[in-house]
Design an enzyme around this catalytic site. Structure first.
Site, PDB file in Angstrom:
ATOM      1  N   ASN A 164     -10.666  -2.876  -6.232  1.00 42.63           N
ATOM      2  CA  ASN A 164      -9.832  -1.930  -6.992  1.00 42.63           C
ATOM      3  C   ASN A 164     -10.388  -1.590  -8.378  1.00 42.63           C
ATOM      4  OD1 ASN A 164      -6.650  -3.105  -5.625  1.00 42.63           O
ATOM      5  ND2 ASN A 164      -7.896  -1.361  -5.015  1.00 42.63           N
ATOM      6  N   ASP A 180       0.821  -1.213   0.000  1.00 40.66           N
ATOM      7  CA  ASP A 180       0.000   0.000   0.000  1.00 40.66           C
ATOM      8  C   ASP A 180       0.860   1.270   0.000  1.00 40.66           C
ATOM      9  OD1 ASP A 180      -2.303   1.502   0.121  1.00 40.66           O
ATOM     10  OD2 ASP A 180      -2.506   1.360   2.292  1.00 40.66           O
TER      11      ASP A 180
HETATM   12  C1  FPP Z   1      -2.143   0.025  -3.364  1.00 39.23           C
HETATM   13  O1  FPP Z   1      -1.609   1.335  -3.242  1.00 39.23           O
HETATM   14  C2  FPP Z   1      -1.478  -0.670  -4.463  1.00 39.23           C
HETATM   15  C3  FPP Z   1      -2.102  -1.213  -5.533  1.00 39.23           C
HETATM   16  C4  FPP Z   1      -3.563  -1.195  -5.723  1.00 39.23           C
HETATM   17  C5  FPP Z   1      -1.322  -1.855  -6.624  1.00 39.23           C
HETATM   18  C6  FPP Z   1      -0.191  -2.735  -6.151  1.00 39.23           C
HETATM   19  C7  FPP Z   1       0.579  -3.211  -7.320  1.00 39.23           C
HETATM   20  C8  FPP Z   1       1.922  -3.233  -7.393  1.00 39.23           C
HETATM   21  C9  FPP Z   1       2.826  -2.838  -6.303  1.00 39.23           C
HETATM   22  C10 FPP Z   1       2.558  -3.753  -8.648  1.00 39.23           C
HETATM   23  C11 FPP Z   1       2.993  -5.179  -8.420  1.00 39.23           C
HETATM   24  C12 FPP Z   1       3.122  -5.922  -9.643  1.00 39.23           C
HETATM   25  C13 FPP Z   1       2.850  -7.253  -9.740  1.00 39.23           C
HETATM   26  C14 FPP Z   1       3.057  -7.969 -11.014  1.00 39.23           C
HETATM   27  C15 FPP Z   1       2.351  -8.058  -8.614  1.00 39.23           C
HETATM   28  P1  FPP Z   1      -2.592   2.580  -3.473  1.00 39.23           P
HETATM   29  O2  FPP Z   1      -2.618   2.882  -4.917  1.00 39.23           O
HETATM   30  O3  FPP Z   1      -3.940   2.286  -2.882  1.00 39.23           O
HETATM   31  O4  FPP Z   1      -1.843   3.688  -2.670  1.00 39.23           O
HETATM   32  P2  FPP Z   1      -2.518   4.914  -1.901  1.00 39.23           P
HETATM   33  O5  FPP Z   1      -3.299   4.332  -0.762  1.00 39.23           O
HETATM   34  O6  FPP Z   1      -1.339   5.725  -1.463  1.00 39.23           O
HETATM   35  O7  FPP Z   1      -3.395   5.645  -2.891  1.00 39.23           O
END
Ligand code: FPP
Length: 246
Positions: free
Chosen positions: A74, A26
């Site tokens: 998501n 996250d």
């Molecule tokens: C949550 O942070 C993260 C995600 C929804 C995406 C996670 C994906 C990756 C790290 C890429 C990994 C790649 C593979 C192939 C597994 P957020 O966007 O909710 O962050 P925020 O809370 O700061 O907005």
């Protein structure tokens, strides 16, 4: 549980190594915002950390690692962000088989593959099939995963078996439910790490984490390092796990 010896540093400190670690990756969006970059830049940076930390976990002897990459919720994000994420998954999965070969990592996906594009589905299956005979760490990538959805599916499967007479209702127990989850046959996570400072489970491994130790870290995922993982394992080692006993 094995004794933990770092391969990377000579003066190894022995401690208990969690057998199964879960990570809620996250903070990508906030990381990008802080730098006035689009959210997709945060996901790209998070992808690099995913690769680095997966390898590190395998290196130090973790047997199972489950990373939360995309939840059933998501899909509510703006189309632009979803498209960028799907492209990122595709790019990574095109490399993953080769990438993780050296460490003998077994790649598994937990979640419902149905809504993904045919290209992405094919890559997911190729990665699972191509790595299933390896003997290293099992890397569960949670994609279109939601724990409530997983439990509903398990209940439906079990109910079908009761309905067609192949299962007696009195044989339903905790093991049977575990055996009907995506993580069937795997140990429950000992430790779940959530970077970014949020105190939420967010529909991640609800059944499996009944006795899991949670470690919340004030670091955004793209800034997460091997040292942070070591620190989380240290915190885990200082917890007194009683599993409901005294
Ligand atoms: C949550 O942070 C993260 C995600 C929804 C995406 C996670 C994906 C990756 C790290 C890429 C990994 C790649 C593979 C192939 C597994 P957020 O966007 O909710 O962050 P925020 O809370 O700061 O907005």
């Amino acid at each position: 549980m094995a004794l933990f010896k770092r391969k990377t540093k000579p003066a190894a400190v022995e401690r208990v190594l969690p057998e199964h670690i879960g990570i809620i990756m996250d903070g990508n969006g906030r990381w990008a915002k802080k730098r006035k970059l689009p959210r997709s830049a945060g996901h790209n940076a998070g992808g690099k950390v995913f690769r680095k930390i997966s390898r590190y976990c395998s290196d130090i002897g973790i047997k199972y690692l489950t990373v939360y990459a995309f939840s059933t919720e998501n899909w509510k994000r703006p189309k632009e962000e979803i498209d960028a994420l799907m492209k990122l998954f595709k790019d990574y999965l095109e490399e993953a088989l080769r990438d993780f070969k050296e460490d003998s990592i077994v790649v598994r996906f937990i979640g419902d593959k149905t809504p993904f594009s045919d290209d992405l589905k094919a890559l997911m299956i190729e990665n699972e099939e191509g790595s299933k005979d390896r003997d290293g760490m099992v890397l569960n990538i949670a994609m279109n995963y939601g724990s409530r959805d997983e439990i509903v599916r398990a209940v439906k499967n079990i109910s079908e078996n009761v309905k067609d007479g192949s299962l007696d209702i009195d044989s339903i127990d905790e093991d049977l439910i575990s055996d009907n989850l995506y993580t069937a046959g795997q140990p429950d996570p000992d430790l779940v790490i959530r970077p970014s400072g949020e105190y939420r489970i967010s529909n991640f491994l609800l059944w499996q984490s009944a006795y899991t130790e949670f470690v919340i870290m004030n670091k955004l995922w793209p800034d997460f390092t091997e040292k942070d993982l070591d620190e989380a394992i240290d915190i885990f080692n200082n917890r007194n796990r009683r599993f409901g006993g005294v």
